[in-house]
Design an enzyme around this catalytic site. Sequence first.
Site, short mmCIF file in Angstrom:
data_model
loop_
_atom_site.label_atom_id
_atom_site.label_comp_id
_atom_site.label_asym_id
_atom_site.label_seq_id
_atom_site.Cartn_x
_atom_site.Cartn_y
_atom_site.Cartn_z
N SER A 101 41.50 39.27 40.97
CA SER A 101 41.08 37.81 41.13
C SER A 101 39.81 37.57 40.98
O SER A 101 38.62 38.30 41.44
CB SER A 101 41.48 37.33 42.52
OG SER A 101 42.95 37.45 42.70
N SER A 111 41.38 43.45 48.54
CA SER A 111 41.61 43.73 50.00
C SER A 111 41.23 45.36 50.04
O SER A 111 41.04 45.97 49.17
CB SER A 111 43.25 43.75 50.18
OG SER A 111 43.59 42.60 49.99
N GLU A 138 54.55 45.95 41.15
CA GLU A 138 54.39 45.21 42.43
C GLU A 138 55.69 44.22 42.90
O GLU A 138 56.12 44.16 43.86
CB GLU A 138 53.33 44.27 42.28
CG GLU A 138 52.72 43.73 43.54
CD GLU A 138 51.63 42.64 43.46
OE1 GLU A 138 51.03 42.72 42.35
OE2 GLU A 138 51.40 42.21 44.51
N GLN A 146 42.23 46.64 44.34
CA GLN A 146 42.43 45.85 43.27
C GLN A 146 41.02 45.11 42.67
O GLN A 146 40.38 44.61 43.82
CB GLN A 146 43.59 45.01 43.49
CG GLN A 146 44.78 45.04 42.24
CD GLN A 146 45.70 43.84 42.49
OE1 GLN A 146 45.49 42.93 43.30
NE2 GLN A 146 46.86 44.26 42.02
N GLY A 147 41.02 44.82 41.53
CA GLY A 147 39.85 44.05 41.28
C GLY A 147 40.44 43.01 40.03
O GLY A 147 40.06 43.02 39.02
N GLU A 186 53.11 28.33 45.22
CA GLU A 186 53.10 27.43 44.14
C GLU A 186 53.21 28.24 42.91
O GLU A 186 53.64 27.85 41.90
CB GLU A 186 52.05 26.44 44.40
CG GLU A 186 52.07 25.45 45.42
CD GLU A 186 51.67 26.14 46.72
OE1 GLU A 186 51.26 27.24 46.58
OE2 GLU A 186 52.03 25.89 47.92
#
Lengths: 336, 336, 394, 394
Positions: free
Chosen positions: C131, C163, C246, C128-129, C377
């Site tokens: 964040s 990841s 997801e 994934q890209g 959070e």
Amino acid sequence: MACRDTGDDQMIDLIPSSEQGAIAEGVADFLREHFPIDRLRHSRGTVDDNWVDLAQLGAFGVSVPEESGGIGLGVVEDVLVFREFGRHLVSPAAIGTRVAAIAAAANGQEALCRDLLKGRRRAGLATPAGSGVQLLEVGTGDLCVAISGEILQVFDTDQLADREELFALDETLTLARGRLGKAPLITVTDRSLVLSVRLLAAAMLCGVLDVTRDMAVDYARTRQQFGVPIGVFQGIKHPCADIALAAEEAWSQVAYASLMLEAELPSAAFDVTAAKFVAGDNALVSARANIQIHGGMGFTDEVDAQLLLKRVHVLHQLFDDPRLVRQSLLELPLEI
Amino acid sequence: MACRDTGDDQMIDLIPSSEQGAIAEGVADFLREHFPIDRLRHSRGTVDDNWVDLAQLGAFGVSVPEESGGIGLGVVEDVLVFREFGRHLVSPAAIGTRVAAIAAAANGQEALCRDLLKGRRRAGLATPAGSGVQLLEVGTGDLCVAISGEILQVFDTDQLADREELFALDETLTLARGRLGKAPLITVTDRSLVLSVRLLAAAMLCGVLDVTRDMAVDYARTRQQFGVPIGVFQGIKHPCADIALAAEEAWSQVAYASLMLEAELPSAAFDVTAAKFVAGDNALVSARANIQIHGGMGFTDEVDAQLLLKRVHVLHQLFDDPRLVRQSLLELPLEI
Amino acid sequence: MEFAVSAKDAKFREDVREWLSVNVPRDPRPPITLAGAEQVEFMRRWQRKLFDGGWAGISWPEEYGGRGLSLVEQVIWYEEYARAGAPEAGCLFCSLQHAAPTLIVKGSPEQKAYYLPRILTGEDIWCQGFSEPGAGSDLANISTRGTVECDYIIVNGSKIWTSFAQVSDYQELVIRTQPGSKRHKGLTWIICDMRLPGITIRPIKSLDGEYHNCEVFYDNVEIPVVNVVGKIDDGWSVAMATLSFERGTAFMETQMRLAYTVEKLIGLARLLKGADGRPIIEDGGIASQLSRLRARSASLKAMTYMGASRARNSDMPGPEGTYIALRCGEMKQEVYRLAMEILGPQGMERPVELATQDLVQQYLYSYAATIGGGTSEIRRNIIGERLLGLPRHG
Amino acid sequence: MEFAVSAKDAKFREDVREWLSVNVPRDPRPPITLAGAEQVEFMRRWQRKLFDGGWAGISWPEEYGGRGLSLVEQVIWYEEYARAGAPEAGCLFCSLQHAAPTLIVKGSPEQKAYYLPRILTGEDIWCQGFSEPGAGSDLANISTRGTVECDYIIVNGSKIWTSFAQVSDYQELVIRTQPGSKRHKGLTWIICDMRLPGITIRPIKSLDGEYHNCEVFYDNVEIPVVNVVGKIDDGWSVAMATLSFERGTAFMETQMRLAYTVEKLIGLARLLKGADGRPIIEDGGIASQLSRLRARSASLKAMTYMGASRARNSDMPGPEGTYIALRCGEMKQEVYRLAMEILGPQGMERPVELATQDLVQQYLYSYAATIGGGTSEIRRNIIGERLLGLPRHG
């Protein structure tokens, strides 16, 4: 002396006197320079380089009698010094070395006592696990301290059997499995001495808690998200407050228990056990919260949050399974 | 029917069909008009005025066979109706009345069954306490339902002994101590029926949870402090999120367990027990959080937060001590 | 509300169990190391075996080579999968659970035809890209930029917490293609070939000793425009499709594994004795936590059924999936914390330096469960603001 | 760090225990009702007995008629007090724990001479007047105003959450005397006679059935200027003195009572049997909570010693008292929640409609412990912002 009979006035003071403060500060100064926590970032069970220098400072002999080469103070002063050890993640072998020296002195083994105090020998720790023991920080040539009930024993390396090296949860420490032999170097029956071992583990946990609090607060103050420091948000601010409270509570109980132990009050066993339980529990919960506060960074080994967590696990388990410590809290006599 | 054998397709659907939704909605409409929660604000163990009307609506006979005057559906539809009861804090005697009617029908006591379904008689509940039972909502002339293992018994008033009136934690309900006689009016051995009693208590807890969530969110959205709605603060927002999650989780498990019970799967006992445990635990934690969210107002009897808390305690304790329910969760067989 | 019992049900479980008993690798999945080659080889082999056995893409529509299993069958599959101790998805998680579902919904016919089969057989690994440093898990703050020049988009910037980037062939990359655009506007979702010039990957060591995450730097990386999924500047809606997915059934494997871990812990607590010589299970403090987690596992599964039931009546899974993500993450930590209590002194030891099947390793890894993919959070904020309508922080 | 053992120590405990065993009322303290007369009469009688026995104002300096006991002696006193089941301060809490300490530090000689003896003998009952609707427990938002006219201050506005207003003789009233002043400036702390014309009191029923709180309305109430404590417009510093005191040793009685309640619960759990016929204490889930609370009671006491030790080296107790207030409130709830678990079905019953000695009643009352005098959330904000230096909410 931290405990005296005044005859007519009575008080409990949990703030270090200026003499006590000076002892702790002397050790703290040395540790700040030579034992920064980040020395452990990529360390793998290696002995601290400056162990001998720390010993020569007198740090392991605070409560060893002066005639045996120590400073001749009590467990109250020890607790202050060991909190500093905790703040710098000094090896738990500090506990073993200190107690082995006291046992050696009590047993008339003056040479051994001096070797320990001078850093020429070190004593690691044995915790019961399964049918044998876990040997923590017991390297080649090190002694090893074990406790059982009110009996404290010191073993030499050749008195350990079936040794098998392990990988430790806290990879900055060495760990092995083994069995204790039948003929220890020293055997001492001393309730107070055994209790002091638990209390010093609790004091080290308090030190780790202090670092945990400071690390969490510092990150909350500086790390920005959504354009503000994350400490603005109660989801971060309140856990920080809880960690600070946990540190205050644990240290208060450890300090109090040290006075009760020094005075040899009947409730000392309960107070020390409660100190170990509260310090361990608070340190564990706080170490976890600190990782969460650090978010993604907390999960890496690039910040020290993980070092604190792993060390807390080890100190919490030291000598006693916390599960059984908790059970014993219900049985110990308590005067209220 | 909520459960069918399709031969080649399989599915689990936890959303009510339009027919099921219509049944629940019909009851809900009536309750909204006649059972507003604030009717209980200053009530002291009085029977709801509109009990007979609620009965005549058919609300207690959803799963009673049609030939006995019921609607002839199953526990799945009952669960939907009892969640509505929970949302309006209808007396737990609804459970007793429903199950007594089913037991009466199974036992051939058709007249009694119809009296219960028409609201001419009501059945309260007996929970073991000390050496006797607690009689909840068992007024003069009411029946009383007790369960033990897989046996369900219905007692008439004159079959109860040593009755002593009590003040209830939930003062909107009547409570007494007493002993069950040796000759119940009805005895039925029916594992599924006994399980359904627990499940309906869980369904009512889900209803209370729904109200708790709505009340907390509504207050967080409207109450201002420091110039903003308090729901801005994570110290309020996050507990609201937790309550919403608790409600979702509890209802999901209750709905799922109702399908397993209806299908008489071997794991139904575990699923129903888990439903009771999760619904009770979640409702209790949430009722407490709701009081805290309401601050000073939450501590008064001027908002309904306290009514929810007290009712949750009663439903959670109904028939089984949650402490023992929790223990039994470890022993029940579970297919995974 | 309906439960349709199928005669095929038991038979299906039997088939699954039998196939897994023969085919599950005896060795545990290797950890993800700095280079990561061992895990990649292991997982490629396992995925190929699944494919050959007809068990790849069990939830995918059949037209894309999947099995199109019903939800109940998927649950059975993951239950048996966990019981058999079959490997966790690891480096294949993103391709199977993110990339493929996104391509199925939003990809062009050509993209589907090329990438889906390669994902199914385990040939390609994806990462994934989303964040970025400073943006946390908030897509609205993405600043990695893409400039359209003829048939290419030139990408500059960096991503973090990616990841398996160190072993990936492709990346689901979200970039800002409209200069000066704010928040969710002007983003583009593009397939980035990880071997393109200008890409630098820095693996980050995690507290469990593995290298789960990487930083990825882009220095004038030229990606063909045909790699855009959906439309240019419409990346937000594509990303949302992935995230919704997801948060739905993608947690099923984790859930079933947790449920099975609880059963394992019950067994372990019966077997292990404490320093007092008594079986750990006789410690009521431990027993009551095990009871609680057993019930909570069940209700987590029920929540998944609830989410899927809702989804059946709408096109996309609702944001209620956040409930499951939040509970799943926190429960994972509870389960492994309890494992550490049961292990007692044994929890201080690790049999080898790194072993994914080790409870201690899993405990350490569980710290990611409330951080990665959105912290607890943030998840509570999403529930509070999007589901409950509470005001956003000003 | 020092522990000075005193030979008087054991003797003191013996004296206290003996006196209490003879003098503690056999009847429990009556609940605080709408009118409240029963509790007032009961508490006045008990305070008079304490006074006559020389046990009133144990922590007060001797020059004001107190005993000036050391901290250790105070701890012994409250330990024995709790063990003897002596009455909680109830309607005398404010006069003894707030008003008197404030007057001792900030009052004029005349004020001290008049009010302190009347407080000591239990003649006068006081209440607080800090909180306002909308202002919560934040003094900075006070809007009840006082206008100085010759020798009087004319007060208009209202207060809320005033405990025991329905039975009070005097009130610690904080008002805004500088029109248009902001936050902590321009406040005045004044002694308000509750019988003055223009005061209306509305008691509020609490969830435990008692009337712990009131709203108080002021309609042109004329209070003599001589009643101002400290200076006009300097009320903030006077209030802070009270609050600091409140957060210090004022929690000692509660703490010792909690510690004693934990011991009582251990006894109760040994005695009571569950529906399975086994003593409750054999439920390890219960036992482990009792262990935990036993240790936490000890550490709460240690925190009080820590706070008092710090105070000895400074003029006023530091804000660390908030730690004690926070822990005390939350622990009170934990203790009574556990009591309810131990009671099981018995917790659904109350022996009489209202009884302060009843565990169920105490459980319900414990909900106030994290709300009254500052919610736990506010207390965590104070710790975070004032002690740790975290940024305030913008």
